[in-house]
Design an enzyme around this catalytic site. Structure first.
Site, PDB file in Angstrom:
ATOM      1  N   HIS A 230      -4.127  11.180   8.183  1.00  0.00           N
ATOM      2  CA  HIS A 230      -2.952  11.476   7.380  1.00  0.00           C
ATOM      3  C   HIS A 230      -2.104  12.526   8.070  1.00  0.00           C
ATOM      4  CE1 HIS A 230       0.082  11.810   4.504  1.00  0.00           C
ATOM      5  NE2 HIS A 230      -0.105  13.104   4.455  1.00  0.00           N
ATOM      6  N   TYR A 234       2.371  13.523   9.871  1.00  0.00           N
ATOM      7  CA  TYR A 234       3.252  14.711   9.915  1.00  0.00           C
ATOM      8  C   TYR A 234       3.408  15.228  11.331  1.00  0.00           C
ATOM      9  CZ  TYR A 234       2.893  14.359   4.946  1.00  0.00           C
ATOM     10  OH  TYR A 234       2.939  13.875   3.678  1.00  0.00           O
ATOM     11  N   HIS A 381       6.203   0.455   3.961  1.00  0.00           N
ATOM     12  CA  HIS A 381       6.263   1.922   3.804  1.00  0.00           C
ATOM     13  C   HIS A 381       6.364   2.607   5.164  1.00  0.00           C
ATOM     14  CE1 HIS A 381       4.995   6.054   3.046  1.00  0.00           C
ATOM     15  NE2 HIS A 381       3.879   5.862   3.731  1.00  0.00           N
ATOM     16  N   PHE A 382       5.487   2.230   6.089  1.00  0.00           N
ATOM     17  CA  PHE A 382       5.480   3.080   7.279  1.00  0.00           C
ATOM     18  C   PHE A 382       6.565   2.745   8.289  1.00  0.00           C
ATOM     19  CE2 PHE A 382       1.553   0.497   8.454  1.00  0.00           C
ATOM     20  CZ  PHE A 382       2.043  -0.097   9.608  1.00  0.00           C
ATOM     21  N   HIS A 383       7.216   1.575   8.126  1.00  0.00           N
ATOM     22  CA  HIS A 383       8.394   1.391   8.983  1.00  0.00           C
ATOM     23  C   HIS A 383       9.591   2.159   8.433  1.00  0.00           C
ATOM     24  CE1 HIS A 383       5.925  -1.684  10.898  1.00  0.00           C
ATOM     25  NE2 HIS A 383       6.695  -1.485  11.942  1.00  0.00           N
ATOM     26  N   ARG A 444      -1.499  -7.343   4.642  1.00  0.00           N
ATOM     27  CA  ARG A 444      -1.116  -6.788   5.934  1.00  0.00           C
ATOM     28  C   ARG A 444      -2.164  -7.226   6.955  1.00  0.00           C
ATOM     29  NH1 ARG A 444      -2.831  -0.344   6.226  1.00  0.00           N
ATOM     30  NH2 ARG A 444      -2.028  -0.588   8.330  1.00  0.00           N
ATOM     31  N   ARG A 445      -1.880  -6.969   8.240  1.00  0.00           N
ATOM     32  CA  ARG A 445      -2.838  -7.236   9.314  1.00  0.00           C
ATOM     33  C   ARG A 445      -3.400  -8.662   9.243  1.00  0.00           C
ATOM     34  NH1 ARG A 445      -6.176  -1.501   9.977  1.00  0.00           N
ATOM     35  NH2 ARG A 445      -4.584  -0.602  11.300  1.00  0.00           N
TER      36      ARG A 445
HETATM   37 FE1  HAS Z   1       2.489   7.469   4.316  1.00  0.00          FE
HETATM   38  C1  HAS Z   1      -0.009   5.079   4.410  1.00  0.00           C
HETATM   39  C2  HAS Z   1       1.378   8.529   1.268  1.00  0.00           C
HETATM   40  C3  HAS Z   1       4.823  10.023   4.319  1.00  0.00           C
HETATM   41  C4  HAS Z   1       3.090   6.908   7.652  1.00  0.00           C
HETATM   42  N1  HAS Z   1       1.728   6.212   5.744  1.00  0.00           N
HETATM   43  C5  HAS Z   1       0.721   5.279   5.569  1.00  0.00           C
HETATM   44  C6  HAS Z   1       0.511   4.573   6.803  1.00  0.00           C
HETATM   45  C7  HAS Z   1       1.357   5.123   7.723  1.00  0.00           C
HETATM   46  C8  HAS Z   1       2.116   6.148   7.046  1.00  0.00           C
HETATM   47  C9  HAS Z   1       1.461   4.747   9.190  1.00  0.00           C
HETATM   48  O1  HAS Z   1      -1.137   8.256  -0.457  1.00  0.00           O
HETATM   49  C10 HAS Z   1      -0.471   3.425   7.004  1.00  0.00           C
HETATM   50  C11 HAS Z   1      -1.767   3.862   7.547  1.00  0.00           C
HETATM   51  C12 HAS Z   1      -2.660   2.663   7.784  1.00  0.00           C
HETATM   52  O2  HAS Z   1      -2.544   2.041   8.841  1.00  0.00           O
HETATM   53  O3  HAS Z   1      -3.434   2.328   6.881  1.00  0.00           O
HETATM   54  N2  HAS Z   1       3.039   8.951   2.996  1.00  0.00           N
HETATM   55  C13 HAS Z   1       2.481   9.188   1.802  1.00  0.00           C
HETATM   56  C14 HAS Z   1       3.182  10.284   1.130  1.00  0.00           C
HETATM   57  C15 HAS Z   1       4.165  10.691   1.984  1.00  0.00           C
HETATM   58  C16 HAS Z   1       4.050   9.865   3.167  1.00  0.00           C
HETATM   59  C17 HAS Z   1       2.891  10.863  -0.216  1.00  0.00           C
HETATM   60  N3  HAS Z   1       3.731   8.292   5.692  1.00  0.00           N
HETATM   61  C18 HAS Z   1       4.584   9.345   5.506  1.00  0.00           C
HETATM   62  C19 HAS Z   1       5.238   9.674   6.734  1.00  0.00           C
HETATM   63  C20 HAS Z   1       4.746   8.799   7.682  1.00  0.00           C
HETATM   64  C21 HAS Z   1       3.807   7.940   7.012  1.00  0.00           C
HETATM   65  C22 HAS Z   1       6.233  10.795   6.895  1.00  0.00           C
HETATM   66  C23 HAS Z   1       5.053   8.675   9.120  1.00  0.00           C
HETATM   67  C24 HAS Z   1       5.830   9.437   9.813  1.00  0.00           C
HETATM   68  N4  HAS Z   1       1.018   6.892   3.069  1.00  0.00           N
HETATM   69  C25 HAS Z   1       0.678   7.509   1.900  1.00  0.00           C
HETATM   70  C26 HAS Z   1      -0.561   6.908   1.362  1.00  0.00           C
HETATM   71  C27 HAS Z   1      -0.966   5.933   2.268  1.00  0.00           C
HETATM   72  C28 HAS Z   1       0.047   5.944   3.325  1.00  0.00           C
HETATM   73  C29 HAS Z   1      -1.270   7.267   0.123  1.00  0.00           C
HETATM   74  C30 HAS Z   1      -2.230   5.069   2.194  1.00  0.00           C
HETATM   75  C31 HAS Z   1      -1.991   3.863   1.464  1.00  0.00           C
HETATM   76  C32 HAS Z   1      -3.113   2.872   1.535  1.00  0.00           C
HETATM   77  O4  HAS Z   1      -3.553   2.463   0.452  1.00  0.00           O
HETATM   78  O5  HAS Z   1      -3.546   2.472   2.620  1.00  0.00           O
HETATM   79  C33 HAS Z   1       5.120  11.854   1.722  1.00  0.00           C
HETATM   80  O6  HAS Z   1       4.885  12.861   2.666  1.00  0.00           O
HETATM   81  C34 HAS Z   1       6.552  11.482   1.737  1.00  0.00           C
HETATM   82  C35 HAS Z   1       7.452  12.648   1.367  1.00  0.00           C
HETATM   83  C36 HAS Z   1       8.879  12.362   1.734  1.00  0.00           C
HETATM   84  C37 HAS Z   1       9.919  12.349   0.913  1.00  0.00           C
HETATM   85  C38 HAS Z   1      11.292  12.018   1.417  1.00  0.00           C
HETATM   86  C39 HAS Z   1      12.189  13.239   1.559  1.00  0.00           C
HETATM   87  C40 HAS Z   1      13.506  12.842   2.134  1.00  0.00           C
HETATM   88  C41 HAS Z   1      14.122  13.475   3.168  1.00  0.00           C
HETATM   89  C42 HAS Z   1      15.435  12.945   3.686  1.00  0.00           C
HETATM   90  C43 HAS Z   1      16.595  13.634   3.033  1.00  0.00           C
HETATM   91  C44 HAS Z   1      17.858  12.968   3.317  1.00  0.00           C
HETATM   92  C45 HAS Z   1      18.980  13.586   3.747  1.00  0.00           C
HETATM   93  C46 HAS Z   1      20.118  12.699   4.025  1.00  0.00           C
HETATM   94  C47 HAS Z   1      19.052  15.050   3.984  1.00  0.00           C
HETATM   95  C48 HAS Z   1       9.773  12.614  -0.513  1.00  0.00           C
HETATM   96  C49 HAS Z   1      13.563  14.707   3.799  1.00  0.00           C
HETATM   97  C50 HAS Z   1      21.471  13.286   3.787  1.00  0.00           C
HETATM   98  C51 HAS Z   1      22.431  12.486   4.540  1.00  0.00           C
HETATM   99  C52 HAS Z   1      23.683  12.206   4.139  1.00  0.00           C
HETATM  100  C53 HAS Z   1      24.534  11.355   4.996  1.00  0.00           C
HETATM  101  C54 HAS Z   1      24.212  12.681   2.892  1.00  0.00           C
HETATM  102 CU    CU Z   2      -1.419   9.532   4.408  1.00  0.00          CU
END
Ligand code: HAS
Ligand code: CU
Length: 554
Positions: A230, A234, A381-383, A444-445
């Site tokens: 996990h 990050y 999700h992860f893309h 998946r996979r």
């Molecule tokens: Fe995830 C599975 C939960 C974030 C990558 N995640 C994956 C897998 C990958 C991955 C690769 O709880 C698959 C792994 C595998 O092969 O099995 N993930 C989360 C949660 C977050 C999260 C709670 N994941 C990421 C990030 C990744 C990533 C970042 C890659 C870089 N994920 C999971 C969970 C699984 C999971 C379970 C397992 C599921 C399963 O059953 O297998 C959080 O950290 C996300 C928080 C982010 C936000 C977004 C904030 C938005 C921002 C942008 C602001 C926009 C602006 C635009 C400023 C809440 C910061 C303004 C612009 C203008 C033009 C106005």
């Molecule tokens: Cu995770």
């Protein structure tokens, strides 16, 4: 007289040999990206029922292609980029060069690691997917190669720590410059996180693949993998956050809104990224529910610094947009430099990450996870996280860093703006396909193109995935063209002479609670305490079951 609070490194320039070494880090990143993209197209088309894998020379199975895709994009591209980017901005922020032998050692560990793992992958001796789950067994060169990739990240961290230590000796009492602080914390978190995979590879999988250890414990191996796995997301994301917080404001004419909030966000990532790995194992047997539940709560904790990031990065963008003449509630958005390829790629990275983050929250919810686990939702999700926020940020940074490092102006900047848009439009169609397919049970996979079964709604979901993936591929091919042409024919004048480092609205304070954020050692110890609380009971009570020999199925 008290020490100055703000350190000013104006005029710092990298020695030519270090510039070259940093360029080579980018070369590995971009080559890995290319290897991964070709296989990405094949995966996407498979969902649409089209099998192009048969036309790949030397490719023997779907899982071989999927492993190459995952390893190249998720493990090599990300870390090769960070190994160059994080030390580079640290040196710039501290106004002193890096340690040259360490810089070269970082490169060689990465290059040899890629060579070894690449050999096993290309010869179909490592079709175990990037998660390297036992009892699937790979050739020993795969485990050794990836272990060397991890070693390269440790060497890059050591380089940053040594540079910081030398700087601190010369500047006692001065606050660590923000950019250096957040770059160093990103890899400090990863150093702790990578212990899991180091124990897994060196303690179990490598000796097992050589034949020294006859059997392994698949469940225990999965726990070690997700201890790192996990936090690894990050480790991919934080370099993008470094750019969003500390570089993008300067690029859009804005300012960082708060020094202490930015530092606190990175401290929260250091504390909370690791003790959350069980959220990948909600469905695994053999792990007590209470441990999973505790880590589920912490997962919602690590959501918080991303929300803080969304608000504060948006505020810096707003300052920039208003300084450029934007008015009204949303008028500043239009005034952002949408013609600057580096900025556009990263604005699109942020926008797509909103959806990526929210789908993460659904994954993290203990019960909703049952619906989406192991379905096509997950690559959806992860893309939208690593395949957008991270990849588009790497692309955006490359649009200034490659010209900066090579001294050649970016080739065809208008095409570069179009490139990010094309990729993003493709990504949204692709992710829409995977997300809806996943909700309708599409796994998946799985090589859907050859599956002998189908489900309701999979036709449309698969078609969207295939169309979106093809558009993404076109976007990526444009990126490679722009990079190659910049290197070959980019004009020798007009390349950026410096890294875009932003100012903060208010400088860091010399004393008070936030000065304590600079005690990196203290925060590392706190992170270890939290890890012990979250993982300690499991490790202390677990009986290792070395039951499984290795299998090679594909
Ligand atoms: Fe995830 C599975 C939960 C974030 C990558 N995640 C994956 C897998 C990958 C991955 C690769 O709880 C698959 C792994 C595998 O092969 O099995 N993930 C989360 C949660 C977050 C999260 C709670 N994941 C990421 C990030 C990744 C990533 C970042 C890659 C870089 N994920 C999971 C969970 C699984 C999971 C379970 C397992 C599921 C399963 O059953 O297998 C959080 O950290 C996300 C928080 C982010 C936000 C977004 C904030 C938005 C921002 C942008 C602001 C926009 C602006 C635009 C400023 C809440 C910061 C303004 C612009 C203008 C033009 C106005
Ligand atoms: Cu995770």
């Amino acid at each position: 007289m008290s020490a100055p609070v703000v350190f000013d490194p104006t005029g710092f320039a990298f020695p030519a040999n270090q510039r070259r070494a940093l360029q080579w880090a980018m070369v590995i990143a971009i080559v890995a990206m290319f290897a991964g993209v070709a296989h990405g197209l094949a995966q996407a088309l498979s969902y649409a029922g089209i099998d192009i894998l048969q036309y790949f020379p030397g490719l023997r199975s779907y899982y071989q292609g999927l492993t190459v895709h995952g390893v190249a994009q998720a493990l090599i591209l990300t870390f090769a980029f960070s190994n160059g980017f994080l030390p580079m901005v640290t040196a710039r922020a501290l106004g002193r060069p890096l340690n040259t032998p360490l810089l070269h050692a970082t490169f060689w560990a990465m290059a040899v690691g890629c060579g070894l793992a690449g050999y096993a992958l290309m010869t179909n001796q490592a079709s175990v997917l990037y998660t390297s789950y036992s009892p699937l067994q790979a050739h020993w060169t795969y485990y050794l190669g990836l272990a060397l990739v991890v070693v390269s990240t440790w060497l890059a961290s050591a380089n940053m720590f040594l540079t910081l230590r030398a700087w601190r000796r010369e500047h006692p009492g001065t606050r660590i410059p923000l950019l250096a602080y957040i770059a160093i914390l990103s890899y400090a978190m990863w150093d702790l996180a990578s212990i899991g995979i180091a124990v897994l590879f060196l303690g179990f999988l490598l000796p097992w693949s050589i034949g020294w250890l006859p059997k392994v414990d698949p469940l225990f191996n999965r726990v070690l993998f997700w201890f790192t796995g996990h936090a690894i997301v990050y480790a991919w994301l934080l370099p993008a956050y470094v750019s969003w917080y500390a570089l993008i404001p300067k690029q859009v004419g804005g300012k960082i809104i708060s020094d202490r909030l930015t530092r606190a966000v990175f401290v929260l990532f250091l504390l909370l990224s690791i003790p959350t790995g069980f959220h990948h194992q909600y469905a695994d047997p053999g792990i007590a529910e209470r441990y999973k539940a505790f880590q589920a709560v912490l997962t919602f904790g690590v959501f918080f610094p991303s929300i803080a990031t969304a608000f504060s990065v948006m505020a810096s963008l707003e300052i920039g947009g208003r300084a450029r003449g934007g008015t009204g509630l949303l008028g500043w958005i239009r005034k952002l430099p949408w013609g600057d390829p580096s900025v556009v790629a990263q604005l699109l990275a942020m926008l797509t990450f909103v959806l990526g983050g929210f789908t993460g929250l659904i994954n993290a919810s203990f019960t909703m996870n049952q619906v989406v686990h192991n379905t096509a939702w997950m690559p959806g999700h992860f893309h939208m996280t690593v395949g957008s926020a991270v990849l588009l940020s790497i692309i955006g940074v490359s649009y200034w860093a490659v010209p900066y490092l090579t001294g050649r102006r970016l080739w065809a900047p208008k095409l570069a703006v179009a490139q990010s848009w094309i990729y993003t439009v493709g990504l949204m169609i692709f992710a829409r396909g995977l997300i809806s397919g996943g909700l309708q049970g599409m796994p998946r996979r799985t090589f859907i193109a050859q599956a002998t079964y189908t489900g309701e709604g999979w036709g449309l979901a698969g078609a969207l995935t295939g169309i979106g993936g093809s558009i993404m591929t076109a976007g990526m091919l444009l990126f490679f063209l722009i990079m190659i042409m910049t290197r070959l024919v980019g004009k020798r004048d007009g390349a950026p002479k410096d890294i875009p480092v932003s100012e903060t609205l208010t400088p860091p304070s010399p004393s008070g609670w936030d000065a304590r954020l600079d005690r990196i050692g203290f925060w590392v110890v706190m992170a270890i305490v939290l890890i012990l609380l979250a993982y300690g009971p499991f490790f202390l009570t677990y009986h290792l079951n070395l039951v499984s020999p290795g299998f090679r199925l594909y």
